[in-house]
Design an enzyme around this catalytic site. Structure first.
Site: not given
Length: 366
Positions: A182, A204-205, A226, A282
């Site tokens: 992340q 990611q993130d 995400d 999600r």
């Protein structure tokens, strides 16, 4: 994602700082750092309880302007971090830091007491703040930073404003299923923050919308998995959301965990584009809440649209909705049965500044 590094008790933390500063004979700071200052700050900045009307002058009228330029002859400071460090611990009024064009390789965290800060870049694509930490990068103590600590730029103070800045995490995109990769470009952990014409770039993130009320206007947000996540109460107005993945990804992971929590993400008049196959969201939290209204969705959106995080119980408690969206990925026919195609009445609370109480605090800083 991880659960984040817990905050120390605010008073204990600040008083410890004051003690250390008072014990330092050669301190460079000349402002008063007494218990009385601390209590005054707490009175003014108490979470979501202080009077916005009483704070109008603090919020909207700059008392100080600082210029950052790589050429020391053209600015007050050559780094953003030094410009921020020059301010008093208990900042009393709006300070505008103007940052000249260039790439600033800095990892920055705005302390919780440094309210009323505005950071202004030189224009779209011209002012970049970048770093490359990931969740498994080692911090000063030799322990992994975690997702919370991986942020290139982190904000812990209320009434923060950023305009025309690129926040970037340059960590390499991780392979599918990789752990500890992340890489947050920006973490916002404070109330009443606004981001105008900003870009958030990562994988990611990317954007940790951690907590508080936030407004994003005409921003560009790029990531893979995400890439907008957290438990904020946030309105994304006319933003461009761009997925960059060769496999499955997810746009949001909203973490509302109780029906009593007033949190959620609302996307109004936005655009979703990119590569790969993308879930709209999600269910990181059992009561996760996300709405898309008047948003263009490219064909990358999976027909099902939403993912329950592997927990079917969450299908009964999440709130996922669409309202008058368009584009090849917006069709509702293949959506999961627990998503909603909202009526006009259901959609209205999510589509205005009232969603984030913006009329109370936002208009004075835009």
């Amino acid at each position: 994602m991880d659960s984040g590094t817990p905050f120390m008790g605010l008073k204990l933390f600040v008083l410890l700082l004051l003690f250390l500063m008072n014990c330092t004979a050669n301190s460079d700071n000349n402002f008063n750092t007494s218990e009385e200052n601390y209590l005054d700050w707490v009175r003014r900045m108490s979470w979501r309880n202080h009077s916005i009307s009483m704070e109008a002058n603090h919020i909207s009228h700059p008392c100080k302007n600082i210029k950052v330029h790589k050429n020391p002859k053209k600015g007050d400071f050559t780094t953003i971090k030094n410009a921020i460090a020059s301010l008093p611990l208990f900042n009393p009024c709006r300070v505008v830091i103007s940052v000249a064009p260039g790439t600033y390789r800095e990892k920055i965290e705005i302390p919780v007491t440094l309210a009323y800060l505005t950071l202004e870049g030189a224009g779209a694509g011209r002012t970049i703040i970048r770093w490359d930490d990931t969740a498994d990068s080692l911090g000063p103590t030799g322990e992994p930073l975690g997702t919370y600590g991986s942020a290139t730029f982190a904000v812990n103070a209320p009434h923060f404003v950023a305009k025309n800045i690129i926040f970037k995490n340059k960590a390499m995109p991780p392979p599918a299923g990789a752990a500890g990769k992340q890489a947050v470009a920006l973490r916002i952990s404070a109330d009443m923050a606004a981001f105008i014409n900003c870009r958030f770039v990562g994988a990611q993130d990317t954007l940790y919308d951690h907590r508080g009320r936030h407004y994003f206007k005409k921003c560009y947000i790029q990531g893979s998995v995400d890439f907008i996540f957290g438990n904020g109460l946030s309105l994304y107005d006319s933003c461009h959301l761009h997925a960059k993945t060769n496999t499955y990804g997810a746009l949001t992971a909203q973490k509302r965990e109780s029906m009593l929590e007033e949190t959620g993400f609302s996307f109004v008049k936005c655009k979703v584009t990119g590569s790969g196959a993308l879930y709209l969201g999600r269910a990181w939290g059992s009561f996760s809440r996300v709405v898309f209204a008047y948003t263009y969705m490219d064909k990358i959106i999976t027909p099902r649209g939403w993912n329950d995080w592997g927990d079917k119980q969450r299908q009964m408690t999440v709130f996922y909705g669409q309202f008058k969206c368009s584009g090849p990925g917006a069709g509702f026919g293949g959506r999961v049965k627990w998503a909603r195609e909202l009526t006009n009445e259901e959609a209205q609370p999510f589509m205005s500044l009232s969603f984030i109480d913006g009329h109370e605090w936002l208009t004075s800083v835009l």
